[in-house]
Design a protein around this motif. Structure first.
Motif, PDB file in Angstrom:
ATOM      1  N   LEU A  16       0.816  -1.211   0.000  1.00 63.86           N
ATOM      2  CA  LEU A  16       0.000   0.000   0.000  1.00 63.86           C
ATOM      3  C   LEU A  16       0.853   1.266   0.000  1.00 63.86           C
ATOM      4  N   GLU A  17       1.889   1.282   0.788  1.00 62.43           N
ATOM      5  CA  GLU A  17       2.731   2.476   0.877  1.00 62.43           C
ATOM      6  C   GLU A  17       3.337   2.830  -0.484  1.00 62.43           C
ATOM      7  N   GLN A  18       3.855   1.827  -1.185  1.00 60.69           N
ATOM      8  CA  GLN A  18       4.448   2.054  -2.506  1.00 60.69           C
ATOM      9  C   GLN A  18       3.378   2.494  -3.509  1.00 60.69           C
ATOM     10  N   ALA A  19       2.197   1.885  -3.445  1.00 54.62           N
ATOM     11  CA  ALA A  19       1.119   2.249  -4.369  1.00 54.62           C
ATOM     12  C   ALA A  19       0.656   3.678  -4.125  1.00 54.62           C
ATOM     13  N   VAL A  20       0.479   4.057  -2.864  1.00 53.07           N
ATOM     14  CA  VAL A  20       0.062   5.424  -2.543  1.00 53.07           C
ATOM     15  C   VAL A  20       1.102   6.412  -3.067  1.00 53.07           C
ATOM     16  N   GLU A  21       2.361   6.101  -2.878  1.00 58.23           N
ATOM     17  CA  GLU A  21       3.431   6.986  -3.356  1.00 58.23           C
ATOM     18  C   GLU A  21       3.314   7.208  -4.864  1.00 58.23           C
ATOM     19  N   PHE A  22       3.066   6.134  -5.616  1.00 60.07           N
ATOM     20  CA  PHE A  22       2.934   6.242  -7.072  1.00 60.07           C
ATOM     21  C   PHE A  22       1.725   7.088  -7.455  1.00 60.07           C
ATOM     22  N   TYR A  23       0.559   6.756  -6.919  1.00 60.67           N
ATOM     23  CA  TYR A  23      -0.664   7.472  -7.292  1.00 60.67           C
ATOM     24  C   TYR A  23      -0.631   8.932  -6.831  1.00 60.67           C
ATOM     25  N   ARG A  24       0.033   9.202  -5.725  1.00 63.02           N
ATOM     26  CA  ARG A  24       0.150  10.566  -5.215  1.00 63.02           C
ATOM     27  C   ARG A  24       1.231  11.341  -5.976  1.00 63.02           C
ATOM     28  N   ASP A  25       2.431  10.774  -6.062  1.00 57.31           N
ATOM     29  CA  ASP A  25       3.573  11.517  -6.589  1.00 57.31           C
ATOM     30  C   ASP A  25       3.668  11.508  -8.109  1.00 57.31           C
ATOM     31  N   LEU A  58      -7.934   7.994  -2.584  1.00 54.68           N
ATOM     32  CA  LEU A  58      -7.297   9.131  -3.233  1.00 54.68           C
ATOM     33  C   LEU A  58      -8.298   9.821  -4.146  1.00 54.68           C
ATOM     34  N   ASP A  59      -8.121  11.128  -4.315  1.00 56.44           N
ATOM     35  CA  ASP A  59      -9.002  11.918  -5.162  1.00 56.44           C
ATOM     36  C   ASP A  59      -8.353  12.112  -6.523  1.00 56.44           C
ATOM     37  N   ALA A  60      -9.010  11.572  -7.553  1.00 57.08           N
ATOM     38  CA  ALA A  60      -8.563  11.743  -8.933  1.00 57.08           C
ATOM     39  C   ALA A  60      -9.522  12.720  -9.608  1.00 57.08           C
ATOM     40  N   GLN A  61      -9.513  13.974  -9.149  1.00 59.75           N
ATOM     41  CA  GLN A  61     -10.375  15.021  -9.703  1.00 59.75           C
ATOM     42  C   GLN A  61     -11.843  14.587  -9.701  1.00 59.75           C
ATOM     43  N   GLY A  62     -12.304  14.125  -8.551  1.00 58.05           N
ATOM     44  CA  GLY A  62     -13.707  13.772  -8.394  1.00 58.05           C
ATOM     45  C   GLY A  62     -14.002  12.287  -8.450  1.00 58.05           C
ATOM     46  N   VAL A  63     -13.054  11.482  -8.872  1.00 60.43           N
ATOM     47  CA  VAL A  63     -13.209  10.030  -8.839  1.00 60.43           C
ATOM     48  C   VAL A  63     -12.390   9.523  -7.664  1.00 60.43           C
ATOM     49  N   LEU A 124      -2.470   6.511 -23.861  1.00 61.82           N
ATOM     50  CA  LEU A 124      -1.203   6.005 -23.346  1.00 61.82           C
ATOM     51  C   LEU A 124      -1.546   5.039 -22.219  1.00 61.82           C
ATOM     52  N   PHE A 125      -1.003   3.835 -22.261  1.00 62.47           N
ATOM     53  CA  PHE A 125      -1.171   2.893 -21.168  1.00 62.47           C
ATOM     54  C   PHE A 125       0.130   2.790 -20.395  1.00 62.47           C
ATOM     55  N   ILE A 126       0.018   2.902 -19.078  1.00 64.37           N
ATOM     56  CA  ILE A 126       1.162   2.737 -18.186  1.00 64.37           C
ATOM     57  C   ILE A 126       0.825   1.657 -17.179  1.00 64.37           C
ATOM     58  N   ARG A 127       1.834   1.221 -16.432  1.00 65.42           N
ATOM     59  CA  ARG A 127       1.625   0.254 -15.354  1.00 65.42           C
ATOM     60  C   ARG A 127       2.047   0.898 -14.040  1.00 65.42           C
ATOM     61  N   ASP A 128       1.250   0.643 -12.996  1.00 66.86           N
ATOM     62  CA  ASP A 128       1.646   1.100 -11.665  1.00 66.86           C
ATOM     63  C   ASP A 128       2.669   0.114 -11.102  1.00 66.86           C
ATOM     64  N   PRO A 129       3.212   0.333  -9.914  1.00 70.37           N
ATOM     65  CA  PRO A 129       4.233  -0.574  -9.371  1.00 70.37           C
ATOM     66  C   PRO A 129       3.740  -2.007  -9.157  1.00 70.37           C
ATOM     67  N   GLU A 130       2.418  -2.215  -9.166  1.00 70.35           N
ATOM     68  CA  GLU A 130       1.838  -3.549  -8.992  1.00 70.35           C
ATOM     69  C   GLU A 130       1.518  -4.209 -10.335  1.00 70.35           C
ATOM     70  N   ASP A 131       1.894  -3.577 -11.435  1.00 66.87           N
ATOM     71  CA  ASP A 131       1.618  -4.016 -12.805  1.00 66.87           C
ATOM     72  C   ASP A 131       0.171  -3.831 -13.232  1.00 66.87           C
ATOM     73  N   ASN A 132      -0.622  -3.061 -12.472  1.00 65.41           N
ATOM     74  CA  ASN A 132      -1.983  -2.738 -12.893  1.00 65.41           C
ATOM     75  C   ASN A 132      -1.918  -1.756 -14.061  1.00 65.41           C
ATOM     76  N   LEU A 133      -2.799  -1.966 -15.045  1.00 68.37           N
ATOM     77  CA  LEU A 133      -2.842  -1.093 -16.202  1.00 68.37           C
ATOM     78  C   LEU A 133      -3.616   0.188 -15.907  1.00 68.37           C
ATOM     79  N   ILE A 134      -3.086   1.299 -16.371  1.00 66.48           N
ATOM     80  CA  ILE A 134      -3.732   2.600 -16.243  1.00 66.48           C
ATOM     81  C   ILE A 134      -3.719   3.250 -17.612  1.00 66.48           C
ATOM     82  N   GLU A 135      -4.895   3.638 -18.075  1.00 67.77           N
ATOM     83  CA  GLU A 135      -5.004   4.343 -19.342  1.00 67.77           C
ATOM     84  C   GLU A 135      -5.036   5.842 -19.077  1.00 67.77           C
ATOM     85  N   ILE A 136      -4.213   6.569 -19.786  1.00 71.48           N
ATOM     86  CA  ILE A 136      -4.220   8.025 -19.763  1.00 71.48           C
ATOM     87  C   ILE A 136      -4.766   8.457 -21.124  1.00 71.48           C
TER      88      ILE A 136
END
Length: 139
Positions: A16-25, A58-63, A124-136
């Motif tokens: 969780l700590e590493q994931a929060v760091e990624f999504y936050r930073d 975490l707040d992703a601009q309303g999500v 653009l598709f990226i992966r978070d530190p857990e290898d989850n896919l994120i579409e931008i």
């Protein structure tokens, strides 16, 4: 029937700590709250015997994005590609996918450079530190 409204999108992580760091930073999301849950009602509710969970919202601009670290941890189920049955991804909009791509730290894994689809969307598709896919996306 009761009308449903969206509350959050969630993904399970092993650190969780590493994931929060990624999504936050890296993604720039604000941490709304962090908490833990346990006990029989929690374990029964999530269908995992003796489960405890550490959560971050975490707040992703309303999500609201919910990251959860479970104990006991389950087996990884990361999709290698988006076309696998059961594959999931989180999708977030930006004004300029190219600028977002250029701002990413070197250690963030991408599937490709930004692409323009036949509909005109830039993705653009990226992966978070857990290898989850994120579409931008810039629609």
């Amino acid at each position: 029937m009761t009308d449903l409204t969206a509350h959050h999108v969630g993904t399970t992580v092993s650190d969780l700590e590493q994931a929060v760091e990624f999504y936050r930073d890296v993604l720039g999301f604000d941490v709304l709250t962090e908490f833990e849950s346990s006990g029989e009602s929690f374990a029964t509710g999530v269908g995992v015997p003796n489960a405890t969970g550490k959560f971050a919202h975490l707040d992703a601009q309303g999500v609201r994005v919910e990251l959860i670290e479970y104990d006991p941890a389950g087996e990884p189920c990361t999709a290698e590609s988006v076309n696998q049955r059961g594959a999931k991804h989180l999708g977030f909009e930006v004004d300029d996918v190219g600028a977002f791509y250029e701002s990413l730290p070197d250690d963030v894994e991408t599937l490709s450079e930004p692409q323009t689809t036949p509909t005109g969307a830039r993705i653009l598709f990226i992966r978070d530190p857990e290898d989850n896919l994120i579409e931008i996306i810039t629609p």
